[in-house]
Write a protein that holds these residues in place. Structure first.
Motif, PDB file in Angstrom:
ATOM      1  N   PRO A 169       0.830  -1.200   0.000  1.00  0.00           N
ATOM      2  CA  PRO A 169       0.000   0.000   0.000  1.00  0.00           C
ATOM      3  C   PRO A 169       0.867   1.254   0.000  1.00  0.00           C
ATOM      4  CG  PRO A 169      -0.766  -1.563   1.653  1.00  0.00           C
ATOM      5  CD  PRO A 169       0.555  -2.067   1.171  1.00  0.00           C
ATOM      6  N   SER A 170       0.376   2.272  -0.690  1.00  0.00           N
ATOM      7  CA  SER A 170       1.071   3.554  -0.731  1.00  0.00           C
ATOM      8  C   SER A 170       0.575   4.397   0.432  1.00  0.00           C
ATOM      9  CB  SER A 170       0.781   4.248  -2.062  1.00  0.00           C
ATOM     10  OG  SER A 170       1.308   5.544  -2.069  1.00  0.00           O
ATOM     11  N   LEU A 228      -4.719  22.057   6.195  1.00  0.00           N
ATOM     12  CA  LEU A 228      -4.599  20.638   5.887  1.00  0.00           C
ATOM     13  C   LEU A 228      -5.653  20.134   4.901  1.00  0.00           C
ATOM     14  CD1 LEU A 228      -3.015  18.008   6.520  1.00  0.00           C
ATOM     15  CD2 LEU A 228      -4.724  17.576   8.301  1.00  0.00           C
ATOM     16  N   PRO A 229      -6.928  20.531   5.022  1.00  0.00           N
ATOM     17  CA  PRO A 229      -7.927  19.968   4.092  1.00  0.00           C
ATOM     18  C   PRO A 229      -7.586  20.192   2.624  1.00  0.00           C
ATOM     19  CG  PRO A 229      -9.017  21.005   5.953  1.00  0.00           C
ATOM     20  CD  PRO A 229      -7.562  21.365   6.066  1.00  0.00           C
ATOM     21  N   SER A 230      -7.189  21.400   2.254  1.00  0.00           N
ATOM     22  CA  SER A 230      -6.870  21.644   0.844  1.00  0.00           C
ATOM     23  C   SER A 230      -5.614  20.893   0.431  1.00  0.00           C
ATOM     24  CB  SER A 230      -6.709  23.142   0.579  1.00  0.00           C
ATOM     25  OG  SER A 230      -5.586  23.665   1.255  1.00  0.00           O
ATOM     26  N   PHE A 231      -4.661  20.734   1.359  1.00  0.00           N
ATOM     27  CA  PHE A 231      -3.444  19.989   1.059  1.00  0.00           C
ATOM     28  C   PHE A 231      -3.771  18.520   0.780  1.00  0.00           C
ATOM     29  CE2 PHE A 231       0.192  17.451   2.612  1.00  0.00           C
ATOM     30  CZ  PHE A 231       1.161  17.893   1.721  1.00  0.00           C
ATOM     31  N   LEU A 232      -4.628  17.937   1.613  1.00  0.00           N
ATOM     32  CA  LEU A 232      -5.006  16.536   1.412  1.00  0.00           C
ATOM     33  C   LEU A 232      -5.798  16.349   0.118  1.00  0.00           C
ATOM     34  CD1 LEU A 232      -5.987  15.413   5.039  1.00  0.00           C
ATOM     35  CD2 LEU A 232      -3.853  14.982   3.787  1.00  0.00           C
ATOM     36  N   ARG A 233      -6.645  17.322  -0.226  1.00  0.00           N
ATOM     37  CA  ARG A 233      -7.378  17.229  -1.494  1.00  0.00           C
ATOM     38  C   ARG A 233      -6.415  17.218  -2.674  1.00  0.00           C
ATOM     39  NH1 ARG A 233     -11.032  20.792   1.091  1.00  0.00           N
ATOM     40  NH2 ARG A 233     -10.105  22.589   0.043  1.00  0.00           N
ATOM     41  N   THR A 234      -5.362  18.023  -2.570  1.00  0.00           N
ATOM     42  CA  THR A 234      -4.374  18.066  -3.644  1.00  0.00           C
ATOM     43  C   THR A 234      -3.655  16.726  -3.769  1.00  0.00           C
ATOM     44  OG1 THR A 234      -4.048  20.439  -3.372  1.00  0.00           O
ATOM     45  CG2 THR A 234      -2.290  19.227  -4.471  1.00  0.00           C
ATOM     46  N   LEU A 235      -3.238  16.153  -2.636  1.00  0.00           N
ATOM     47  CA  LEU A 235      -2.581  14.844  -2.681  1.00  0.00           C
ATOM     48  C   LEU A 235      -3.503  13.785  -3.264  1.00  0.00           C
ATOM     49  CD1 LEU A 235      -0.632  14.606   0.709  1.00  0.00           C
ATOM     50  CD2 LEU A 235       0.221  15.308  -1.532  1.00  0.00           C
ATOM     51  N   ARG A 236      -4.765  13.835  -2.901  1.00  0.00           N
ATOM     52  CA  ARG A 236      -5.716  12.826  -3.400  1.00  0.00           C
ATOM     53  C   ARG A 236      -5.912  12.975  -4.911  1.00  0.00           C
ATOM     54  NH1 ARG A 236      -9.813  14.191  -0.544  1.00  0.00           N
ATOM     55  NH2 ARG A 236      -9.092  13.053   1.280  1.00  0.00           N
ATOM     56  N   PRO A 290      -4.505   9.264  -6.322  1.00  0.00           N
ATOM     57  CA  PRO A 290      -5.802   8.804  -5.799  1.00  0.00           C
ATOM     58  C   PRO A 290      -5.694   7.619  -4.851  1.00  0.00           C
ATOM     59  CG  PRO A 290      -5.928   9.228  -8.161  1.00  0.00           C
ATOM     60  CD  PRO A 290      -4.486   9.306  -7.787  1.00  0.00           C
ATOM     61  N   HIS A 291      -4.665   6.788  -4.982  1.00  0.00           N
ATOM     62  CA  HIS A 291      -4.564   5.593  -4.152  1.00  0.00           C
ATOM     63  C   HIS A 291      -3.671   5.803  -2.925  1.00  0.00           C
ATOM     64  CE1 HIS A 291      -6.649   3.433  -7.311  1.00  0.00           C
ATOM     65  NE2 HIS A 291      -5.761   3.873  -8.180  1.00  0.00           N
ATOM     66  N   LEU A 292      -3.218   7.016  -2.717  1.00  0.00           N
ATOM     67  CA  LEU A 292      -2.351   7.291  -1.570  1.00  0.00           C
ATOM     68  C   LEU A 292      -3.162   7.269  -0.277  1.00  0.00           C
ATOM     69  CD1 LEU A 292       0.515   8.203  -0.618  1.00  0.00           C
ATOM     70  CD2 LEU A 292      -0.361  10.547  -0.734  1.00  0.00           C
TER      71      LEU A 292
END
Length: 311
Positions: A90-91, A106-114, A118-120
């Protein structure tokens, strides 16, 4: 279509001049010009206005920018997915953040990573800046969002190696309208917090004789200020709605130092396929102006970090 030329065009679109884009990419200016001209010949349309002192997209350039950023994003996602599958595991990414950053950034940062990966899988842990830096250094966390006071006149690089500058937030000293004229109490966060340091070193000398009361966190300061208990130092992003509505007022004092947010990571604790994405992170950049008849500029999707709530 050559990926390198797409990356060059996106960098040019996010820069004020060709020289600035060349510096960001580490290319000679002639190379940047050649890449853009090759794209224009391939597409059969000019992408930049000629003769302007600043980079200005043509209508065709503005339209092509959104497609170019989509292509680069999809390619990055494909690379991450293939690398994760090749590792046969798993990644995952463990991320630390201060309490205030968990709320406001954090919310916008996590949206960017997702969006990019997408599988992170991510797990978030809260701590002080000192704790988070130590945990990243020991490899207990892959990465952390941390903040520190900046010097407005100093040049701070966007980041090299295992760190990236993501946001710079303005800091304000606020209180309820009846408190700002003659403040009696300065409400502060816990020791070690950057907003505590700014309150004691910059705001307190401007206020004179006031009582200092610790109320914990940025949200604690905000709630206590709204309750009329005193004045406090907080990021402007935390109190924008209250300032606009008149619930709070900013004290008419010299500007306080802004606060810079960085992402720091441990290369040994971060999955190898994630690191290239982290190294491409940068602060959100405004698009250069287009001609009045142009369509609205494409969203700055290639910047990776989104702006979140406006401050």
């Amino acid at each position: 279509m050559d990926v390198q030329r797409l990356e060059t065009f996106v960098a040019v679109a996010r820069s004020t001049t060709l020289a600035e884009a060349a510096d960001r990419l580490g290319y000679a200016r002639s190379t940047v010009t050649s890449h853009v001209q090759t794209l224009e010949r391939t597409l059969g349309a000019p992408l930049l206005e000629r003769g302007a002192s600043m980079n200005r997209l043509t209508e065709a350039g503005a339209r092509f920018l959104e497609y170019a950023t989509d292509i680069l994003d999809k390619l990055a996602q494909a690379q991450a997915a293939v690398a994760a599958a090749a590792q046969d595991r798993p990644s995952g990414l463990s991320i630390g953040a201060t309490a205030s950053l968990c709320t406001y950034r954090l919310p916008s940062f996590l949206r960017t990573l997702r969006r990019l990966m997408p599988h992170l899988e991510t797990q978030v842990f809260v701590g002080s800046v000192a704790e988070l830096r130590d945990q990243v250094g020991r490899g207990e966390l892959s990465a952390a969002l941390v903040n520190s006071a900046t010097v407005p006149t100093a040049h701070r690089p966007a980041g090299e190696g295992d760190r990236r500058h993501l946001w710079t937030d303005q800091v304000v000293l606020v209180g309820a309208p009846e408190q700002v004229a003659r403040p009696q109490r300065l409400l502060v966060t816990a020791p070690g917090c950057v907003y505590r340091d700014i309150a004691e070193k910059q705001a307190l000398p401007l206020l004179g004789r006031v009582q200092i009361q610790q109320v914990g966190s940025v949200d604690g300061v905000k709630s206590s200020v709204l309750g009329g208990m005193g004045v406090g130092v907080v990021p402007a992003i935390a109190v924008g709605p209250q300032l606009r509505s008149g619930q709070l007022a900013e004290l008419p004092l010299p500007a306080l130092s802004p606060v810079m947010t960085e992402l720091v990571w441990n290369p040994e604790a971060t999955p190898a396929h994630v690191i290239p994405h982290l190294r491409r992170l940068r602060p959100p950049q405004p698009l250069p102006p287009t001609r009045p008849r142009d369509v609205a500029p494409a969203r700055p999707r290639s910047s990776y970090v989104t702006t979140g709530t406006a401050s």
